[in-house]
Design an enzyme around this catalytic site. Structure first.
Site, mmCIF file in Angstrom:
data_model
loop_
_atom_site.group_PDB
_atom_site.id
_atom_site.type_symbol
_atom_site.label_atom_id
_atom_site.label_comp_id
_atom_site.label_asym_id
_atom_site.label_seq_id
_atom_site.Cartn_x
_atom_site.Cartn_y
_atom_site.Cartn_z
ATOM 1 N N ASN A 9 0.856 -1.534 -0.189
ATOM 2 C CA ASN A 9 0.206 0.161 0.309
ATOM 3 C C ASN A 9 0.641 1.103 0.094
ATOM 4 O OD1 ASN A 9 -1.703 2.341 0.561
ATOM 5 N ND2 ASN A 9 -2.426 1.524 2.804
ATOM 6 N N LYS A 11 -0.229 4.336 -0.569
ATOM 7 C CA LYS A 11 -0.401 5.334 0.519
ATOM 8 C C LYS A 11 0.137 6.856 0.016
ATOM 9 C CE LYS A 11 -0.500 2.980 4.823
ATOM 10 N NZ LYS A 11 -0.283 3.231 6.293
ATOM 11 N N HIS A 94 -9.202 1.672 4.908
ATOM 12 C CA HIS A 94 -7.959 1.908 5.556
ATOM 13 C C HIS A 94 -8.123 2.356 6.700
ATOM 14 C CE1 HIS A 94 -3.930 2.314 6.144
ATOM 15 N NE2 HIS A 94 -3.602 1.154 6.191
ATOM 16 N N GLU A 96 -6.499 4.535 7.851
ATOM 17 C CA GLU A 96 -6.975 6.679 7.736
ATOM 18 C C GLU A 96 -7.795 6.848 7.027
ATOM 19 O OE1 GLU A 96 -3.008 5.796 5.544
ATOM 20 O OE2 GLU A 96 -2.135 4.783 7.551
ATOM 21 N N GLU A 166 -5.311 -4.661 10.658
ATOM 22 C CA GLU A 166 -4.222 -4.227 10.392
ATOM 23 C C GLU A 166 -4.608 -3.324 11.884
ATOM 24 O OE1 GLU A 166 -2.444 -2.620 6.973
ATOM 25 O OE2 GLU A 166 -3.896 -1.091 7.131
ATOM 26 N N GLY A 172 3.044 2.209 10.644
ATOM 27 C CA GLY A 172 3.367 3.655 10.477
ATOM 28 C C GLY A 172 4.551 3.664 12.258
ATOM 29 N N SER A 211 3.138 -2.001 10.089
ATOM 30 C CA SER A 211 5.023 -2.219 10.725
ATOM 31 C C SER A 211 5.484 -3.520 10.209
ATOM 32 C CB SER A 211 5.257 -1.735 11.909
ATOM 33 O OG SER A 211 4.795 0.057 12.299
HETATM 34 P P1 13P Z 1 2.921 0.447 7.453
HETATM 35 O O1 13P Z 1 4.139 -0.624 6.710
HETATM 36 O O2 13P Z 1 3.982 1.538 7.211
HETATM 37 O O3 13P Z 1 2.958 0.551 9.003
HETATM 38 O O4 13P Z 1 1.585 0.352 7.449
HETATM 39 C C1 13P Z 1 0.409 -0.341 7.423
HETATM 40 C C2 13P Z 1 -0.922 -0.729 6.676
HETATM 41 O O5 13P Z 1 -1.219 0.706 6.433
HETATM 42 C C3 13P Z 1 -1.023 -0.527 5.163
HETATM 43 O O6 13P Z 1 -1.923 -0.520 4.753
#
Ligand code: 13P
Length: 248
Positions: A9, A11, A94, A96, A166, A172, A211
């Site tokens: 992803n 982002k 997601h 976010e 997740e 992150g 992560s």
């Molecule tokens: P990270 O791997 O940066 O923690 O992000 C995970 C994520 O949100 C994948 O959709």
């Protein structure tokens, strides 16, 4: 036997040069990898990635879609539009999008329906906040997120849905869930699906995200109910991403 799936992803990270070198790097190392590998890229780069991965085993995904098929929805992107660029997978729900753009369980379920209606495979993201975990609400939160989708589209639709667990506190932050923590929730999700259909429960891929990196991927993916990963930061470096793919 469920196939391992590794999805990146990206982002809101890309430009034309970085897309070229990242996809080039992934393609140069993808031979011999058994996992299904997907890159979920920002909308403006779908066309560029579609052409770069043409004829390869790499699959193209998007990160969002609108619930409507078309019309007066300024700034939005439909399922048919992303399909037009060879997209097969789309991330839905997601954390976010849930936290920054107010996507409720109801909206997420409607987006899952829009994706399925268009013949896309949605990656349904679920997961608890840190305060949920600390107050013992992890299972209740995840159950509510998944039940909202089952209620709208029915359990059989999970034949074409990938789930990504997740935990929000792990995204992150570098604070990966331990394999035990992740496996516990993955098994809970599988058992939850099993209440409606044991067959679907056994078939549905459940990915871990939060992560995940080259160092911790293998041990997470070796857990019995973890079928791969949804990778954020580590998906932006070809070598790190490939190492995760090899761990699958
Ligand atoms: P990270 O791997 O940066 O923690 O992000 C995970 C994520 O949100 C994948 O959709």
């Amino acid at each position: 036997m469920r196939k391992t799936i590794i999805a990146g992803n990206w982002k809101m990270n890309a430009n034309k040069d970085s897309v070229k070198s990242l996809i080039g790097g992934i393609l140069s190392g993808i031979g011999g990898i058994n996992s299904e590998v997907v890159v979920c890229v920002p909308f403006p780069y779908l066309a560029q990635v579609e052409s770069l991965i043409d004829g390869s085993d790499l699959r193209l995904g998007a990160q969002n879609l609108n619930i409507n098929p078309k019309g007066a929805f300024t700034g939005e992107v439909s399922a048919e539009m992303i399909k037009d660029f060879g997209v097969k997978h789309v991330i839905v729900g997601h954390s976010e999008r849930r936290s920054f753009y107010g996507e409720t369980n109801t909206v997420v379920a409607e987006k899952i329906k829009a994706a399925l209606d268009a013949g896309l495979t949605p990656l349904l993201c679920v997961g608890e906040l840190l305060e949920d975990r600390e107050t013992g609400k992890t299972e209740a939160v995840v159950e509510e997120q998944i039940n909202a989708v089952i209620e709208l589209v029915g359990i059989d639709s999970f034949n074409n849905i990938i789930i990504a667990y997740e935990p929000v506190w792990a995204i992150g932050t570098g604070m990966t869930a331990t394999p035990e923590q992740a496996q516990e929730v993955h098994l809970f999700i599988r058992n939850l699906l099993g209440k409606s259909s044991e067959n679907i429960a056994q078939k549905t891929p459940i990915l871990y995200g939060g992560s995940m990196n080259a160092a911790n991927a293998a041990v997470l993916i070796s857990c019995p109910d973890i079928d791969g990963g949804l990778i954020g930061g580590a998906a932006l470096k070809a070598e790190d991403f490939l190492q995760i793919c090899r761990a699958g």
